[in-house]
Enzyme design. Structure first.
Site, PDB file in Angstrom:
ATOM      1  N   ARG A 154       0.862  -1.183   0.000  1.00 52.34           N
ATOM      2  CA  ARG A 154       0.000   0.000   0.000  1.00 52.34           C
ATOM      3  C   ARG A 154       0.899   1.234   0.000  1.00 52.34           C
ATOM      4  O   ARG A 154       2.069   1.176   0.387  1.00 52.34           O
ATOM      5  CB  ARG A 154      -0.878   0.028   1.248  1.00 52.34           C
ATOM      6  CG  ARG A 154      -1.795  -1.170   1.436  1.00 52.34           C
ATOM      7  CD  ARG A 154      -2.569  -1.034   2.737  1.00 52.34           C
ATOM      8  NE  ARG A 154      -3.524  -2.120   2.940  1.00 52.34           N
ATOM      9  CZ  ARG A 154      -3.305  -3.196   3.699  1.00 52.34           C
ATOM     10  NH1 ARG A 154      -2.139  -3.336   4.322  1.00 52.34           N
ATOM     11  NH2 ARG A 154      -4.233  -4.122   3.835  1.00 52.34           N
ATOM     12  N   LYS A 178      -2.115  -1.725   8.040  1.00 51.78           N
ATOM     13  CA  LYS A 178      -3.250  -1.084   8.701  1.00 51.78           C
ATOM     14  C   LYS A 178      -3.292  -1.486  10.172  1.00 51.78           C
ATOM     15  O   LYS A 178      -3.042  -2.638  10.523  1.00 51.78           O
ATOM     16  CB  LYS A 178      -4.565  -1.482   8.020  1.00 51.78           C
ATOM     17  CG  LYS A 178      -4.743  -0.860   6.635  1.00 51.78           C
ATOM     18  CD  LYS A 178      -6.100  -1.214   6.057  1.00 51.78           C
ATOM     19  CE  LYS A 178      -6.339  -0.491   4.742  1.00 51.78           C
ATOM     20  NZ  LYS A 178      -7.668  -0.810   4.172  1.00 51.78           N
ATOM     21  N   HIS A 250      -2.010   2.050  -6.172  1.00 53.93           N
ATOM     22  CA  HIS A 250      -2.669   0.811  -5.784  1.00 53.93           C
ATOM     23  C   HIS A 250      -2.761  -0.174  -6.950  1.00 53.93           C
ATOM     24  O   HIS A 250      -2.882  -1.385  -6.735  1.00 53.93           O
ATOM     25  CB  HIS A 250      -4.074   1.132  -5.260  1.00 53.93           C
ATOM     26  CG  HIS A 250      -4.416   0.423  -3.996  1.00 53.93           C
ATOM     27  ND1 HIS A 250      -3.774   0.673  -2.806  1.00 53.93           N
ATOM     28  CD2 HIS A 250      -5.318  -0.554  -3.725  1.00 53.93           C
ATOM     29  CE1 HIS A 250      -4.286  -0.101  -1.857  1.00 53.93           C
ATOM     30  NE2 HIS A 250      -5.217  -0.855  -2.398  1.00 53.93           N
ATOM     31  N   ARG A 253      -0.304  -2.844  -6.754  1.00 54.79           N
ATOM     32  CA  ARG A 253      -0.686  -3.858  -5.763  1.00 54.79           C
ATOM     33  C   ARG A 253      -1.675  -4.853  -6.377  1.00 54.79           C
ATOM     34  O   ARG A 253      -1.549  -6.064  -6.201  1.00 54.79           O
ATOM     35  CB  ARG A 253      -1.279  -3.140  -4.553  1.00 54.79           C
ATOM     36  CG  ARG A 253      -1.708  -4.021  -3.391  1.00 54.79           C
ATOM     37  CD  ARG A 253      -2.007  -3.101  -2.193  1.00 54.79           C
ATOM     38  NE  ARG A 253      -2.839  -3.706  -1.186  1.00 54.79           N
ATOM     39  CZ  ARG A 253      -2.393  -4.449  -0.169  1.00 54.79           C
ATOM     40  NH1 ARG A 253      -1.085  -4.701  -0.066  1.00 54.79           N
ATOM     41  NH2 ARG A 253      -3.219  -4.936   0.734  1.00 54.79           N
ATOM     42  N   HIS A 276      -4.079  -9.033   4.238  1.00 58.97           N
ATOM     43  CA  HIS A 276      -5.535  -9.031   4.366  1.00 58.97           C
ATOM     44  C   HIS A 276      -5.968  -9.963   5.485  1.00 58.97           C
ATOM     45  O   HIS A 276      -5.485 -11.087   5.572  1.00 58.97           O
ATOM     46  CB  HIS A 276      -6.204  -9.508   3.071  1.00 58.97           C
ATOM     47  CG  HIS A 276      -6.103  -8.522   1.961  1.00 58.97           C
ATOM     48  ND1 HIS A 276      -6.158  -8.885   0.632  1.00 58.97           N
ATOM     49  CD2 HIS A 276      -5.949  -7.174   1.969  1.00 58.97           C
ATOM     50  CE1 HIS A 276      -6.037  -7.807  -0.131  1.00 58.97           C
ATOM     51  NE2 HIS A 276      -5.918  -6.759   0.662  1.00 58.97           N
ATOM     52  N   TYR A 285      -9.022  -8.217  -4.966  1.00 59.28           N
ATOM     53  CA  TYR A 285      -7.788  -7.691  -5.549  1.00 59.28           C
ATOM     54  C   TYR A 285      -7.306  -8.550  -6.709  1.00 59.28           C
ATOM     55  O   TYR A 285      -6.730  -8.055  -7.664  1.00 59.28           O
ATOM     56  CB  TYR A 285      -6.689  -7.637  -4.480  1.00 59.28           C
ATOM     57  CG  TYR A 285      -6.778  -6.431  -3.588  1.00 59.28           C
ATOM     58  CD1 TYR A 285      -5.873  -5.388  -3.698  1.00 59.28           C
ATOM     59  CD2 TYR A 285      -7.780  -6.323  -2.635  1.00 59.28           C
ATOM     60  CE1 TYR A 285      -5.959  -4.279  -2.886  1.00 59.28           C
ATOM     61  CE2 TYR A 285      -7.881  -5.219  -1.816  1.00 59.28           C
ATOM     62  CZ  TYR A 285      -6.960  -4.200  -1.942  1.00 59.28           C
ATOM     63  OH  TYR A 285      -7.057  -3.106  -1.133  1.00 59.28           O
TER      64      TYR A 285
END
Length: 306
Positions: A154, A178, A250, A253, A276, A285
């Site tokens: 990211r 995250k 992104h 990614r 994830h 994705y």
């Protein structure tokens, strides 16, 4: 809206922000997005002089607000707005300020799943090929693109990457994702090579700001790069390469995950590398075309030749 109601909303919002950041461990960017949705509601109440506090607002008033917003925003933004507000009122129930959620019966607009753009290998080569390596930031920009695509990071993970996070002897980098969750991501020889060129030939000669001594990718003033700067670099290179897709950082990614899957990588391994929590997110994705799916069936299904 009277002064008391405004203060009540502002204080409740501040408490919610602290809850999201401290108890749920969400990033500043995520907390900002959630807060922005609630501020829209507060602004609408104030504009329409609706004097109601967070624990008193009704389903009818919320419906009126969403109806107003639906005229101004697209369905995807509207859906995110409803989701954000639903989370806020669930928090109020959790803290026992309310007993019901005024968004309980409000449905989000139906959204078709939009498959993200991906880049082909030749397009990635085209983007790398237009980088001016004679310019001061050329080697840095090549290393940035290689890292975005080579490790599937990211933007926030890329700009926060530290030299002390590089474990090249072991073939890994440590990534902070995250909620400050850390994971180890494999890094290929090509990506390591271009990071090392940038570190030893460009970065080592920079005057580095004391706060950025360990940050890998720096701007020309020796400070960390911003998210906006990475978006600008990608946009300029994409335009220069003549690629007309909707490309952002992104996209690399997405491409990382899709190319791995198309070449036979396990979905759960990709999930770990992307960081994830849910395999469902990884499936979004890794959009793959039907040709590849047909090849998988023809190659691996036990009854393919019957």
């Amino acid at each position: 809206m009277n002064e008391y109601s405004i203060m009540k909303w502002q204080q409740t919002l501040k408490d919610y922000q602290n809850y999201l950041k401290i108890e749920r461990g969400l990033s500043d960017n995520t907390v900002y997005n959630y807060s922005h949705d609630i501020k829209k509601l507060i602004g609408w109440l104030d504009k329409n002089d609706i004097r109601v506090s967070p624990d008193q607002i009704s389903e009818e008033e919320i419906q009126q607000f969403i109806y107003t917003m639906a005229k101004q925003v697209n369905p995807r933004t509207q859906s995110r707005l409803i989701s954000g507000l639903r989370g806020f009122f669930n928090y109020l129930i959790f803290e026992e300020y309310r007993s019901t959620n005024p968004l309980e019966l409000i449905e989000s607009p139906k959204l078709g799943r939009k498959l993200p753009d991906t880049l082909t290998l030749s397009e990635i080569d085209d983007i790398l090929g237009v980088i001016d390596l004679s310019a001061p930031q050329g080697e840095r920009n090549r290393a940035i693109i290689e890292t975005l695509y080579g490790c599937g990071l990211r933007v926030s993970e890329l700009i926060g990457l530290q030299i002390s996070d590089l474990f090249f002897d072991e073939g890994f980098i440590k990534v902070t994702g995250k909620g400050d969750k850390q994971r180890f991501v494999p890094i290929g020889n090509v990506t390591m090579k271009f990071i090392d060129i940038y570190r030893t030939e460009i970065r080592v000669h920079q005057e580095i700001h004391p706060s950025a001594k360990d940050i890998l990718f720096l701007n020309r003033r020796g400070k960390p790069l911003t998210r906006a700067m990475i978006f600008t670099i990608v946009k300029q290179l994409t335009e220069k390469a003549g690629i007309r897709k909707n490309i952002s950082p992104h996209t690399f990614r997405h491409s990382f995950a899709t190319h791995l899957l198309e070449n036979g990588a396990d979905l759960r391994a990709i999930q770990q590398m992307l960081g994830h929590e849910s395999i469902t997110t990884t499936e979004i994705y890794t959009h793959i075309d039907t040709t590849h799916l047909t090849q998988v069936i023809n190659q691996y299904h036990p009854r393919k030749d019957l």
